[in-house]
Design a protein around this motif. Structure first.
Motif, PDB file in Angstrom:
ATOM      1  N   THR A  10       5.436  28.073 -29.420  1.00 19.89           N
ATOM      2  CA  THR A  10       4.058  27.891 -28.981  1.00 19.89           C
ATOM      3  C   THR A  10       3.394  26.778 -29.769  1.00 19.89           C
ATOM      4  OG1 THR A  10       3.255  29.578 -30.512  1.00 19.89           O
ATOM      5  CG2 THR A  10       3.774  30.304 -28.275  1.00 19.89           C
ATOM      6  N   VAL A  11       2.315  26.267 -29.200  1.00 23.26           N
ATOM      7  CA  VAL A  11       1.519  25.208 -29.828  1.00 23.26           C
ATOM      8  C   VAL A  11       0.054  25.602 -29.726  1.00 23.26           C
ATOM      9  CG1 VAL A  11       3.211  23.395 -29.309  1.00 23.26           C
ATOM     10  CG2 VAL A  11       1.389  23.896 -27.675  1.00 23.26           C
ATOM     11  N   ILE A  16      -8.823  24.957 -26.239  1.00 16.66           N
ATOM     12  CA  ILE A  16      -9.697  25.427 -27.317  1.00 16.66           C
ATOM     13  C   ILE A  16     -10.176  24.242 -28.150  1.00 16.66           C
ATOM     14  CG2 ILE A  16      -9.764  26.753 -29.464  1.00 16.66           C
ATOM     15  CD1 ILE A  16      -8.045  28.873 -28.091  1.00 16.66           C
ATOM     16  N   THR A  17      -9.283  23.330 -28.442  1.00 20.96           N
ATOM     17  CA  THR A  17      -9.664  22.125 -29.193  1.00 20.96           C
ATOM     18  C   THR A  17     -10.753  21.357 -28.449  1.00 20.96           C
ATOM     19  OG1 THR A  17      -7.432  21.975 -30.093  1.00 20.96           O
ATOM     20  CG2 THR A  17      -8.781  19.983 -30.193  1.00 20.96           C
ATOM     21  N   PRO A  88      -6.097  32.153 -25.097  1.00 20.62           N
ATOM     22  CA  PRO A  88      -5.114  32.411 -26.157  1.00 20.62           C
ATOM     23  C   PRO A  88      -5.087  31.246 -27.149  1.00 20.62           C
ATOM     24  CG  PRO A  88      -4.002  31.744 -24.134  1.00 20.62           C
ATOM     25  CD  PRO A  88      -5.462  31.886 -23.811  1.00 20.62           C
ATOM     26  N   GLU A  89      -4.924  31.580 -28.428  1.00 20.66           N
ATOM     27  CA  GLU A  89      -4.897  30.527 -29.452  1.00 20.66           C
ATOM     28  C   GLU A  89      -3.683  29.622 -29.310  1.00 20.66           C
ATOM     29  OE1 GLU A  89      -5.625  31.546 -33.511  1.00 20.66           O
ATOM     30  OE2 GLU A  89      -6.977  33.168 -32.928  1.00 20.66           O
ATOM     31  N   LYS A  90      -2.587  30.184 -28.852  1.00 21.46           N
ATOM     32  CA  LYS A  90      -1.338  29.430 -28.700  1.00 21.46           C
ATOM     33  C   LYS A  90      -0.873  29.498 -27.255  1.00 21.46           C
ATOM     34  CE  LYS A  90      -0.468  28.791 -33.214  1.00 21.46           C
ATOM     35  NZ  LYS A  90      -0.043  27.593 -33.863  1.00 21.46           N
ATOM     36  N   VAL A  91      -0.276  28.418 -26.805  1.00 24.86           N
ATOM     37  CA  VAL A  91       0.310  28.345 -25.468  1.00 24.86           C
ATOM     38  C   VAL A  91       1.689  27.696 -25.590  1.00 24.86           C
ATOM     39  CG1 VAL A  91      -1.914  28.240 -24.255  1.00 24.86           C
ATOM     40  CG2 VAL A  91      -0.809  26.123 -24.987  1.00 24.86           C
ATOM     41  N   ALA A  96       0.563  23.433 -22.459  1.00 29.95           N
ATOM     42  CA  ALA A  96      -0.269  22.414 -23.104  1.00 29.95           C
ATOM     43  C   ALA A  96      -0.119  21.074 -22.391  1.00 29.95           C
ATOM     44  CB  ALA A  96       0.102  22.285 -24.575  1.00 29.95           C
ATOM     45  N   LYS A  97       1.112  20.749 -22.039  1.00 29.33           N
ATOM     46  CA  LYS A  97       1.366  19.490 -21.337  1.00 29.33           C
ATOM     47  C   LYS A  97       0.659  19.472 -19.982  1.00 29.33           C
ATOM     48  CE  LYS A  97       5.073  16.637 -19.479  1.00 29.33           C
ATOM     49  NZ  LYS A  97       6.518  16.518 -19.262  1.00 29.33           N
TER      50      LYS A  97
END
Length: 106
Positions: A10-11, A16-17, A88-91, A96-97
């Motif tokens: 995950t990234v 969120i950013t 979610p904090e991570k995906v 993300a792409k």
């Protein structure tokens, strides 16, 4: 096939950013706008720039608009915060792409 479940990499969630950046910019703009309108109102209401009934009416109007704008912009902050908290904090890297591809599509 019957092995242990693989944990997918995950990234950090780029949405969120972006939302945190939006919130930060909004807070900065709210401060700038408030200061600008406050100074303008002070100049008009303090008889530094313009005097008379029209000046008083204008100063009163700008004061009301300043208050209304602050109220409306202030309602955006909780909406942004709620959206941040719902994500979610991570995906996955692929998620993300896809988000980034969609974000820069326009």
């Amino acid at each position: 096939m019957g092995g242990p479940a693989q944990q997918q990499a995950t990234v950090p969630n780029p949405a969120i950013t972006d939302l945190k950046s939006l919130r930060s910019r909004l807070m900065g703009e709210m401060g700038t706008l408030n200061d600008t309108l406050k100074q303008t109102n002070s100049d008009m209401g303090g008889k530094k720039v313009w005097v008379g009934k029209a000046a008083d009416t204008w100063a009163s109007d700008i004061s009301g608009r300043r208050s209304r704008i602050q109220t409306l912009l202030g309602k955006l902050v909780p909406v942004i915060d709620a959206e941040i908290n719902s994500l979610p904090e991570k995906v996955t890297p692929n998620e993300a792409k896809l988000y980034n591809m969609d974000r820069y599509r326009y």
